[in-house]
Design an enzyme around this catalytic site. Sequence first.
Site, PDB file in Angstrom:
ATOM      1  N   CYS A 146       0.839  -1.210   0.000  1.00 39.04           N
ATOM      2  CA  CYS A 146       0.000   0.000   0.000  1.00 39.04           C
ATOM      3  C   CYS A 146       0.871   1.257   0.000  1.00 39.04           C
ATOM      4  CB  CYS A 146      -0.984  -0.050   1.168  1.00 39.04           C
ATOM      5  SG  CYS A 146      -2.327   1.137   0.987  1.00 39.04           S
ATOM      6  N   HIS A 158      -3.920  -4.712  -0.199  1.00 40.79           N
ATOM      7  CA  HIS A 158      -3.499  -5.285   1.082  1.00 40.79           C
ATOM      8  C   HIS A 158      -3.577  -6.806   1.012  1.00 40.79           C
ATOM      9  CE1 HIS A 158      -3.146  -1.652   3.537  1.00 40.79           C
ATOM     10  NE2 HIS A 158      -4.086  -1.162   2.755  1.00 40.79           N
ATOM     11  N   GLU A 211      -2.606  -8.895   3.092  1.00 40.40           N
ATOM     12  CA  GLU A 211      -2.959  -9.420   4.428  1.00 40.40           C
ATOM     13  C   GLU A 211      -4.447  -9.345   4.684  1.00 40.40           C
ATOM     14  OE1 GLU A 211      -1.729  -6.491   3.766  1.00 40.40           O
ATOM     15  OE2 GLU A 211      -2.305  -4.965   5.248  1.00 40.40           O
TER      16      GLU A 211
END
Lengths: 255, 198
Positions: free
Chosen positions: B76, B178, B180
Amino acid sequence: MLAKRIIPCLDIKNGRTVKGINFLDLRDAGDPVENAVRYCDEGADELVFLDITATIERREPIGELVKKIARNINIPFTVGGGIKSVDDVKNILLCGADKVSINSQAVRNSEIIKLSAQRFGSQCMVVAIDVRKNADMPSGYEVYIDGGRTATGLDALVHARCVESLGAGEILLTSMETDGTKGGFDIEITSLVSRSLSIPVIASGGAGKMEDFLTVFSPSCDAAAALAASVFHYHEIDIPDLKNYLQEHGIPVRV
Amino acid sequence: MTAVVDYNAGNVFSVLCALERLGEKAEVTSDRERILSADRVIFPGVGYAMSAMEELEKRGLADVLTSVKRPFLGICLGMQLMCSFSEEGNTGMLSIVDADVRRFDPSICPKIPHIGWNTAYDLKGPLFEGIKDGSYFFFDHSYYVPLLGSATSAVTSYYGFGYTSALERDNFFGVQFHPEKSGKAGSILLENFLNMEI
């Protein structure tokens, strides 16, 4: 293509998921972490956790629960309820939340939006706005705070524009009249705010059947996301079925 | 050891959780030696480009990051900081990749930030091994890296406007989304990164 998001909302009280009607009459709806994992597995795009008693009881939001959620799910989530300062925002983000949602403080101390957006970016600042119809307001809707207990005298659209200019990244718009009724989202205010602002609007309050989601995502209303609680908690609508239905009707969704 | 760069840029915890789910224990550090001796480096970031650069300078990390020789993954804002300049606070940045980060043009992309699940396509390179072209990832940003030719390893389109959603130069990788927070596709990408041999 950007997908329309389906967001189950978990209202949290004393560490449990609860659900009420028109903001009152709370019923137990399970363990928040278990609920979160289930939604994640079912294909929810995001989750929202609102600590619904935090503002009233003036308590710190729940960092340990936030950490536990972050450990267990791999989709984004927002945490709201009782956030009063930039430090509160920071703490929640550090516990693993992707976004924070601010409601009462966006009215009482709107500076928090600006300061937090400058420090952490607009992308993590969700402003939740609870509205109720009021014919005396230019938009026809008035903003309420303190979990729907306090009328502010603020016009819904004026407030939404104001928080956008202060750096809010998203609006979570709840119609208090439709909330919990399962009679469909409030299309009137959702489309007005969505069309007037350049930040995404999450529609909330009133989801009862799959058609309600189709209506709120259709081009004439164009919400970026739709949030619901009880229809998901009590398995009245299953998320995979909902996404298949939306896809069949031409709405882009992540499947 | 995987080093996760600590520069007060928020949301490190969710990156750690994602790594933990993959069985990887990472160390959050701003120590120069730890970063340079790590097997790989993850450079996360949520926030404002100018303040992030100030913080990196304050911690003496700008030079350290550019001299990492092992696999490096910017996430990001981390990916944006790998570029040379950002309109977000008009700041010079790490210049690992020669690109200017710009704000989405509201006349093309009326809804800013770009938040939500979007597809990434024209996927290239080891990060995307085993990931289907057109997979959905989670995005949350107002600034973007333009298309860069060979350094672009994934493209995403917002209101029909294509930009770089992943980049690659030597051992340096960056993703705008993202991983994650991107469900299954995201965890495959992180696993690919952890297994990378450079």
